[in-house]
Design an enzyme around this catalytic site. Structure first.
Site, PDB file in Angstrom:
ATOM      1  N   GLY A   1     -14.650 -33.516  -6.942  1.00 11.92           N
ATOM      2  CA  GLY A   1     -15.587 -34.443  -6.311  1.00 11.92           C
ATOM      3  C   GLY A   1     -15.664 -34.172  -4.828  1.00 11.92           C
ATOM      4  N   ASP A   2     -16.721 -34.676  -4.210  1.00 11.74           N
ATOM      5  CA  ASP A   2     -16.844 -34.529  -2.762  1.00 11.74           C
ATOM      6  C   ASP A   2     -17.584 -35.730  -2.197  1.00 11.74           C
ATOM      7  OD1 ASP A   2     -19.743 -34.080  -2.815  1.00 11.74           O
ATOM      8  OD2 ASP A   2     -19.274 -32.122  -3.607  1.00 11.74           O
TER       9      ASP A   2
ATOM     10  N   VAL B   1     -12.280 -34.032  -3.149  1.00 11.03           N
ATOM     11  CA  VAL B   1     -11.264 -34.576  -4.050  1.00 11.03           C
ATOM     12  C   VAL B   1     -10.836 -33.452  -4.990  1.00 11.03           C
ATOM     13  CG1 VAL B   1     -10.697 -36.307  -5.781  1.00 11.03           C
ATOM     14  CG2 VAL B   1     -12.299 -36.868  -3.929  1.00 11.03           C
TER      15      VAL B   1
ATOM     16  N   PHE C   1     -16.793 -37.324   3.741  1.00 13.43           N
ATOM     17  CA  PHE C   1     -15.605 -37.153   4.563  1.00 13.43           C
ATOM     18  C   PHE C   1     -14.623 -36.114   4.034  1.00 13.43           C
ATOM     19  CE2 PHE C   1     -16.995 -41.547   5.390  1.00 13.43           C
ATOM     20  CZ  PHE C   1     -17.217 -41.454   6.743  1.00 13.43           C
ATOM     21  N   GLY C   2     -14.939 -35.454   2.917  1.00 18.83           N
ATOM     22  CA  GLY C   2     -14.014 -34.458   2.417  1.00 18.83           C
ATOM     23  C   GLY C   2     -14.137 -34.251   0.920  1.00 18.83           C
TER      24      GLY C   2
ATOM     25  N   LYS D   1      -7.457 -36.715  -2.464  1.00 19.34           N
ATOM     26  CA  LYS D   1      -8.599 -36.663  -1.549  1.00 19.34           C
ATOM     27  C   LYS D   1      -8.121 -36.151  -0.184  1.00 19.34           C
ATOM     28  CE  LYS D   1     -11.533 -40.144  -1.186  1.00 19.34           C
ATOM     29  NZ  LYS D   1     -12.118 -41.440  -0.756  1.00 19.34           N
TER      30      LYS D   1
ATOM     31  N   ASP E   1     -20.339 -49.361  -0.203  1.00 18.14           N
ATOM     32  CA  ASP E   1     -20.838 -48.068  -0.683  1.00 18.14           C
ATOM     33  C   ASP E   1     -20.778 -48.029  -2.212  1.00 18.14           C
ATOM     34  OD1 ASP E   1     -22.000 -45.575  -0.407  1.00 18.14           O
ATOM     35  OD2 ASP E   1     -20.113 -44.528  -0.097  1.00 18.14           O
TER      36      ASP E   1
END
Length: 377
Positions: free
Chosen positions: A96-97, A103, A100-101, A117, A221
């Site tokens: 995942g992404d 996973v 902020f970065g 993460k 979010d």
């Protein structure tokens, strides 16, 4: 003789004046360390019930400690432990992404898999660190069946890393739109009973955040990629990097006038600078429901018929629901017939989404009310 005697007395007095405060400071520091775990228990923290995480002795140059009680309830992991578990943060292990970065899927020495993460390496001053602290503050002291569990963290140099339980079925977004679904879900379409279960689980998580704890929490979010799925398709809300703890009534508390969230899911009042409230989370939840039922991405415009102008997904769905044409917007992969019992359930769920996505935030239901309505379907 008097001169040397007075000098010795002065030196002795000065030494005592310095030593006494130092001894008092040392005493109180020792007491604070002794009282840290009892205070943590009073706050309701407990050791994670998930897999035991490897702990390495940190050196003073590579670790940062934050002074909250929540931090003391989490395992403290070394960067080398996590690098080894992720294959050196290999791109092959990215699951995942976000903004902020990335996973990563990580395998601990015990063989247990977790999700790691790794936030953007901008150190203590950047957005990655703000997300890191927000997740520690919120998830470090929360426990609910529909929240992704935070197991540990690492702050080494410029790295900010969070470790979560791994939910092997991936995200709701992947199941609806492809990607990870082809790996974790075998390319299968998400069946209707699973979609309804996901809606109930995500609603329960938000109701807990808004009404089940004090002070309340705004997620800010809510979207399909932040809804993770367990083995039985139980939903777990994740990614609290934009979350904020508020004081007072969550329906009235404005935590920020700065727009936050993801395009397609953000409540209209946020773009007007009104500020985030619990009703903004309600709106985003309503968008996720429409996304689940229609199979359409909220960030993509919809063309109802060939040759017609493209319109916003939420506006398109609300118009159809309001006109009693909900059956025309269903994801055909669900395989629901026009006269089936499931059709009544879908229409009831879309009616809830219609209320949640009202442009006037005061007209939207609370998440407690949403949970009550969902339980009647």
């Amino acid at each position: 003789m008097e001169g040397p005697v007075f000098a010795l007395i002065a030196v002795a007095g000065a030494s005592i004046a310095v030593a006494v405060p130092c001894l008092l400071v040392a005493f109180f520091c020792r007491q604070s360390r002794r009282n840290l775990k009892p205070y943590c228990r009073r706050r309701g923290c407990s050791s994670p019930s998930g897999p035991a995480l490897p702990v390495s002795a940190p050196d003073s140059s590579s670790w940062s400690f934050y002074g909250s009680a929540a931090d003391a309830c989490l395992e403290k992991l070394s960067l080398s432990d996590l690098a080894a578990a992720t294959g050196g943060f290999s791109p092959d292990n990215i699951i995942g992404d976000g903004s902020f970065g990335f996973v990563y899927r990580a395998v601990l020495p015990s063989g247990t898999a977790v999700a790691v993460k790794r936030l953007s390496g901008d150190g203590a001053a950047g957005a990655g660190n703000r997300e890191f602290l927000a997740e520690l503050e919120v998830l470090g002291s929360l426990s609910h069946p529909n929240l992704a569990r935070l197991l540990g963290y690492c702050a080494a140099g410029r790295d900010r890393i969070l470790v979560y339980e791994l939910l092997e079925r991936g995200s709701l977004d992947a199941w609806l739109h492809g990607g990870d679904a082809e790996e974790g879900g075998g390319g299968e379409a998400l069946p209707w009973p699973a979609r309804l279960r996901v809606a109930r689980g995500a609603a329960a998580a938000l109701a807990f955040l808004h009404h089940g704890r004090r002070p309340p929490v705004l997620h800010r979010d809510v979207k399909s990629s932040n809804v993770l799925l367990g083995e039985g398709f139980e939903a777990k809300l994740a990614d609290f990097g934009l979350a904020r703890i508020v004081r007072g009534s969550p329906a009235k508390s404005h935590v920020s006038t700065q727009a936050a969230g993801t395009a397609g899911y953000v409540a209209p009042e946020i773009w007007l600078g009104v500020g985030a409230t619990a009703k903004a989370d309600v709106y985003s939840f309503g968008v996720v429901i429409i996304e689940m039922v229609t199979g359409q991405r909220p960030s993509w415009p919809v063309k109802a018929k060939i040759g017609e102008e493209e319109v916003d997904m939420v506006d398109w769905a609300r118009e159809k629901i309001g006109a009693g044409q909900a059956s025309e917007i269903l994801d055909p992969r669900m395989g629901i017939g026009a006269q089936a019992k499931e059709m009544d359930e879908v229409k009831a769920l879309l009616e809830i989404a219609w209320q949640c996505t009202d442009s006037a935030h005061k007209n939207r239901p609370t998440m407690e009310e949403v949970v009550t309505m969902l339980n009647k379907i």
